[in-house]
Design an enzyme around this catalytic site. Structure first.
Site, PDB file in Angstrom:
ATOM      1  N   TYR A 105     -15.107  14.384  22.703  1.00 17.30           N
ATOM      2  CA  TYR A 105     -15.539  15.705  22.244  1.00 17.30           C
ATOM      3  C   TYR A 105     -14.659  16.798  22.833  1.00 17.30           C
ATOM      4  O   TYR A 105     -14.386  16.836  24.034  1.00 17.30           O
ATOM      5  CB  TYR A 105     -16.990  15.986  22.639  1.00 17.30           C
ATOM      6  CG  TYR A 105     -17.323  17.467  22.628  1.00 17.30           C
ATOM      7  CD1 TYR A 105     -17.326  18.173  21.428  1.00 17.30           C
ATOM      8  CD2 TYR A 105     -17.579  18.152  23.816  1.00 17.30           C
ATOM      9  CE1 TYR A 105     -17.595  19.540  21.410  1.00 17.30           C
ATOM     10  CE2 TYR A 105     -17.847  19.518  23.802  1.00 17.30           C
ATOM     11  CZ  TYR A 105     -17.848  20.205  22.598  1.00 17.30           C
ATOM     12  OH  TYR A 105     -18.100  21.547  22.580  1.00 17.30           O
ATOM     13  N   CYS A 137       0.816  -1.216   0.000  1.00 21.62           N
ATOM     14  CA  CYS A 137       0.000   0.000   0.000  1.00 21.62           C
ATOM     15  C   CYS A 137       0.852   1.269   0.000  1.00 21.62           C
ATOM     16  O   CYS A 137       0.346   2.352  -0.316  1.00 21.62           O
ATOM     17  CB  CYS A 137      -0.938   0.001   1.206  1.00 21.62           C
ATOM     18  SG  CYS A 137      -2.099  -1.381   1.217  1.00 21.62           S
TER      19      CYS A 137
END
Length: 443
Positions: free
Chosen positions: A421, A42
């Protein structure tokens, strides 16, 4: 126990390592057609733009390390041409000497991977026409690139887009030819326009709906001939997909494309023969079918499972959900699960939620939009798939959704997830929560 493994890359060597670690009595022979073991395929496109300085930097362990440190009988230039499953014998030839060889096995693992498809068209044997699947192929390409000003890439999928980006970043002119009407056609059409616009913005010439029918040249390629005309170029890179390397394996149950069908233990349809990686089927947890989605992550996992089972354990491969991600210039393109076409093939009734959402809190500097397309099964409300195109934060959302898919969560259950968050990372309602917050059922 005599174990023969055909293929010395991701799946094959993941299996070999598990066998030698867990079964000291096993004698492991690996037969590799080439000379390079255990490398990161890859990473090959990033040799072109220099982000990976040398193709050899992608080698995780060389053949000598497998031999001296782990006691694996690792052969190079050994091409397998046939498997006699009744006599449990592998046959082939030495690529250099042309001498035949035979190995008897108690357990056999086929981990031969896949090869790039090279369409059989006019003048396909001209010099300057390349594929980029192996280190020798990349080195051959890199030898020619310094003398090139213009490159044509054929194929607008994962590898094609990565090559287009890295060639363009090298400062060369690039043309991308795609036989279909969209780049990255695995995505639903509402998102593919963003990829086309990104290519044009970065100076790529994009030709859609053009079939390549031949090449023009004497010794070296000079032009590409399509159904629409002749396009001059200095070099061609073909990225039109791959085909499993299973031609030598006769008498096995296979998918339509030739991939060997395996069960949870990575066993093929013939006793004592296993298969793993890009030459094998991949059970898809979303559509509950044997699928084919060749990726390095899957190859390593399947190889590990096969190796442990050969070593005497009882391990199961739990399947894939079809997760992938791609960088294309400033865009990050991610998907997991099924797209609309795959859902249609199942006759599944799905609802599609298409939204533009922010990658971080709307008031935080450098906020960027992401285009999101989420598929949900109409009656059960189970998650079916997610596609995102954006500049930041795509990987996080795709991985969270892939985990939800794996665990068969519903659309509304996304709202229950306890996700990280802070304003630099997300809004208080994360991007993948916004669709169920807005469109979810209220009991």
């Amino acid at each position: 126990m005599k174990v023969v493994i055909i293929g010395g890359d991701a799946a094959g060597m993941s299996a070999a390592m598990e066998i030698v670690r867990n079964n000291k009595s096993a004698h492991v022979v690996v037969l590799e057609k080439g000379e390079v073991y255990s490398y990161g395929q890859c990473g090959l496109p990033y040799v072109i733009n220099g982000k990976v300085p040398h193709a050899e930097d992608l080698i995780a362990r060389d053949v000598e390390e497998f031999r001296s440190k782990y006691g694996i009988d690792a052969r190079i230039f050994h091409e397998v041409t046939a498997v006699d499953t009744k006599l449990q014998k592998v046959c082939g030839i030495d690529v250099n000497s042309k001498e035949p060889f035979e190995f008897i096995y108690d357990k056999l693992l086929i981990a031969t991977g896949a090869s790039p498809t090279m369409p059989k068209i006019e003048n396909a044997n001209l010099k300057g026409i390349h594929t980029v699947k192996t280190i020798p192929q990349m080195n051959e390409l890199m030898e020619q690139l310094p003398n090139v000003k213009h490159v044509t890439v054929i194929g607008g999928g994962y590898i094609g887009l990565e090559v287009v980006e890295t060639v363009r970043e090298r400062g060369l002119d690039v043309r991308l030819i795609q036989r279909g009407s969209n780049l990255m056609s695995i995505l639903d059409t509402q998102l593919t326009e963003l990829i086309y616009e990104e290519a044009i913005k970065n100076g790529v010439e994009v030709l859609l709906n053009e079939d390549t029918i031949g090449y023009v040249g004497t010794e070296f390629v000079e032009a590409v001939r399509t159904n629409s005309g002749v396009h001059t170029t200095d070099l061609v890179i073909v990225a039109t997909g791959v085909r499993p390397n299973t031609q030598f394996a006769q008498g096995f149950a296979k998918l339509e494309n030739g991939a060997l069908i395996v069960n949870e233990q990575m066993e093929t349809s013939i006793p004592n023969v296993y298969a793993a990686g890009d030459c094998a089927s991949h059970f898809n947890r979303v559509n509950q079918k044997d699928d084919y989605l060749p990726l390095g992550t899957t190859a390593n996992k399947q190889g590990r499972i096969a190796g442990l089972n050969i070593a005497g354990f009882n391990q199961k491969f739990r399947g894939i959900v079809g997760t992938s991600i791609l960088k294309f210039f400033d865009l990050h393109i991610g998907m997991t699960g099924l797209n609309n076409e795959a859902a249609d093939r199942l006759n599944a009734l799905v609802e599609a939620y298409v939204m533009e959402v922010n990658d971080i809190a709307s008031y935080y500097p450098n906020v960027q939009p992401m285009k999101l397309r989420m598929l949900v099964e109409q009656h059960s409300r189970k998650l079916v798939g997610l596609q995102i195109v954006g500049k930041h934060g795509v990987d996080k959302r795709i991985d969270v959704f892939a985990t939800a898919l794996y665990n068969e969560m519903t659309f509304e259950e996304l709202l229950n997830l306890d996700l990280a968050y802070a304003p630099p990372f997300s809004g208080v309602w994360d991007a993948i929560m916004q669709a169920p917050k807005r469109y979810g059922k209220k009991e």
